[in-house]
Enzyme design. Structure first.
Site, short mmCIF file in Angstrom:
data_model
loop_
_atom_site.label_atom_id
_atom_site.label_comp_id
_atom_site.label_asym_id
_atom_site.label_seq_id
_atom_site.Cartn_x
_atom_site.Cartn_y
_atom_site.Cartn_z
N ASP A 264 83.77 83.74 22.27
CA ASP A 264 84.32 82.58 21.58
C ASP A 264 83.90 81.35 22.43
O ASP A 264 83.52 81.51 23.59
CB ASP A 264 85.84 82.79 21.54
N ASP B 132 85.55 77.53 22.45
CA ASP B 132 86.60 76.67 23.00
C ASP B 132 87.70 77.49 23.67
O ASP B 132 88.24 78.42 23.07
CB ASP B 132 87.22 75.82 21.89
N ASP C 34 90.21 83.31 22.98
CA ASP C 34 91.53 82.82 23.39
C ASP C 34 92.44 82.47 22.22
O ASP C 34 93.59 82.12 22.42
CB ASP C 34 91.36 81.54 24.21
O1 LIG Z 1 86.65 79.50 17.80
P1 LIG Z 1 86.58 78.46 18.87
O2 LIG Z 1 85.21 78.26 19.43
O3 LIG Z 1 87.61 78.70 19.95
O4 LIG Z 1 86.98 77.10 18.14
C1 LIG Z 1 88.32 76.88 17.76
C2 LIG Z 1 88.58 75.40 17.63
O5 LIG Z 1 88.09 74.82 18.84
C3 LIG Z 1 88.13 73.39 18.92
O6 LIG Z 1 89.47 72.97 19.08
C4 LIG Z 1 90.10 73.46 20.25
O7 LIG Z 1 89.43 72.94 21.40
C5 LIG Z 1 89.46 71.50 21.54
C6 LIG Z 1 88.63 71.12 22.74
O8 LIG Z 1 89.07 71.75 23.91
C7 LIG Z 1 90.93 71.04 21.64
O9 LIG Z 1 90.98 69.63 21.73
C8 LIG Z 1 91.69 71.52 20.40
O10 LIG Z 1 93.07 71.18 20.52
C9 LIG Z 1 91.56 73.03 20.23
O11 LIG Z 1 92.15 73.47 19.01
C10 LIG Z 1 87.48 72.76 17.71
O12 LIG Z 1 87.57 71.37 17.78
C11 LIG Z 1 88.12 73.31 16.45
O13 LIG Z 1 87.55 72.71 15.34
C12 LIG Z 1 87.87 74.81 16.44
O14 LIG Z 1 88.33 75.37 15.25
#
Ligand SMILES: O=P(O)(O)OC[C@H]1O[C@H](O[C@H]2O[C@H](CO)[C@@H](O)[C@H](O)[C@H]2O)[C@H](O)[C@@H](O)[C@@H]1O
Length: 385
Positions: free
Chosen positions: A124, A126, A327
């Site tokens: 993954d 983020d 995560d």
């Molecule tokens: O599947 P992933 O790669 O884990 O993506 C899931 C979401 O990640 C991002 O949002 C998350 O990370 C951001 C940066 O650290 C944080 O600001 C946010 O609160 C988290 O939810 C991304 O912007 C989302 O669109 C994804 O769905």
């Protein structure tokens, strides 16, 4: 792998027609913006709606889910007016680790099991490869992490599976030697040269940035105009909520509330709820301080893992050990597929105890890096002997 289930149409049966006619043109002719493209309100005038009464989101559990998403390390027990100390938090974490041991401490167990198998990595983005930060546009991975992932891909087939659009996550990771699955697995691309089998009707041939022939799989492609339309409405209707941010991930859209004051969370949730009432073919899932709007199709990160394993000829569970590190709640679908089929290991990245279908845990991206580096060292060492 259950091939039949992946060959069936991923679209859940729902009598309501897909509402492309809202836009007045066939979906195949509609241009959709690239990931992260800025929306200008001049493109389409959308009547703004004030959120309705906030009762819906209080009663349907959305608010509770929002409050429990991404919990802080220190919690205040309101009823007792005491703060849980970090010692208490650590005790809770260590007892949780008895059930979900650290993948670092269990490294020998993992590699013993993977000794005569081909290890396949799913990562993954983020919160796994990059730390969670307030601004999603600044969620960069470190150069060290990038070089670690590059090394991993030298030895193990490696896919990045993200909720972000495929283009955006590729831009952030920047490694050509990986496979990418964006929009929670609804947008998958891999080189045709690596493809062993696919008979999925949603696969098409295309070329990537390096003009390499690739296989593109987008089980939700017919929803792209609808997602684009909803994205615009979300931007418009959340405009007055300070700190709200909406992202267009092509096959899904995200509404972030990390920077929204907690007292406005019911308002932002109700706003999304009101919009979704007009779109019975879209549904909501929860991420880390983000509400995700996505098509009602039977497809998720778990299905994407199965699809990739099959397409790359890696679905024989006796010879292959898939390892998935993530995560988020959306990663649970992949953990479940690996656990239920006794096919591989899910590793949850979390610094707080959480219910999970993973087998192991890692605290944060720095431990992810340590684990990946150990895997590379182990592979190099075992190649010598
Ligand atoms: O599947 P992933 O790669 O884990 O993506 C899931 C979401 O990640 C991002 O949002 C998350 O990370 C951001 C940066 O650290 C944080 O600001 C946010 O609160 C988290 O939810 C991304 O912007 C989302 O669109 C994804 O769905």
């Amino acid at each position: 792998m259950d091939l039949k289930s992946t060959n069936a149409s991923p679209v859940l049966t729902d009598p309501a027609p897909i509402n492309n006619s809202r836009l007045g043109i066939p979906s195949s002719l509609l241009p959709y913006p690239q990931s992260g493209a800025l929306f200008t309100s001049a493109m389409l005038t959308i009547p703004r709606k004030k959120p309705g009464k906030l009762d819906d989101v209080r009663s349907n559990g959305w608010l509770d889910a929002m409050i429990s998403s991404s919990p802080p390390r220190k919690k205040v027990l309101k009823d007792f007016k005491v703060e849980v100390t970090s010692d208490d938090t650590d005790i809770a974490y260590y007892s949780w680790m008895l059930k979900f041991p650290s993948a670092l401490n269990s490294f020998e167990q993992i590699t013993n099991y993977g000794k005569n198998k081909k290890i396949v990595m799913f990562l993954d983005y983020d919160g796994t490869l990059s730390p969670i930060v307030d601004d999603p546009d600044r969620a960069f991975m470190s150069d060290d992490m990038r070089s670690t992932v590059r090394n991993v891909a030298k030895y193990f087939p490696t896919t990045i599976i993200s909720g972000r659009s495929r283009d955006k996550v590729y831009e952030l990771v920047g490694l050509t030697e990986l496979y990418y699955a964006g929009s929670h697995g609804m947008d998958i691309m891999f080189p045709v040269s690596d493809m062993i089998s696919t008979d999925h009707s949603n696969s098409i041939r295309s070329t990537d940035q390096q003009v390499k022939e690739v296989n593109l799989f987008q089980p939700a492609s017919e929803y792209l105009p609808m997602i684009d339309e909803v994205f615009r409405t979300l931007v418009e209707n959340t405009r007055d909520i300070k700190g709200a941010k909406v992202e267009n991930h092509k096959c899904c859209a995200s509404v972030h509330y990390r920077n929204v004051e907690e007292k406005s969370w019911p308002t932002i949730a109700q706003c999304v709820h009101d919009i979704l009432k007009d779109y019975p073919r879209l549904r909501l899932t929860h991420g880390r301080k983000v509400l995700e709007v996505r098509p009602v199709i039977d497809w998720d990160k778990g299905k994407a893992v199965e699809f990739l394993l099959k397409s790359l000829g890696l679905s024989n569970s006796d010879d292959v050990l898939p390892i998935y590190i993530g995560d988020d709640r959306t990663d649970e679908d992949a953990f479940k597929v690996l656990r239920e089929g006794k096919r591989g290991y899910g590793i949850l990245v979390s610094s707080v105890p959480k219910e999970t279908n993973a087998f192991f845990s890692l605290r944060d991206p720095s431990e992810v890096k340590e684990f990946l580096e150990s895997l590379v060292r182990w592979k190099q060492w075992s190649a010598k002997y």
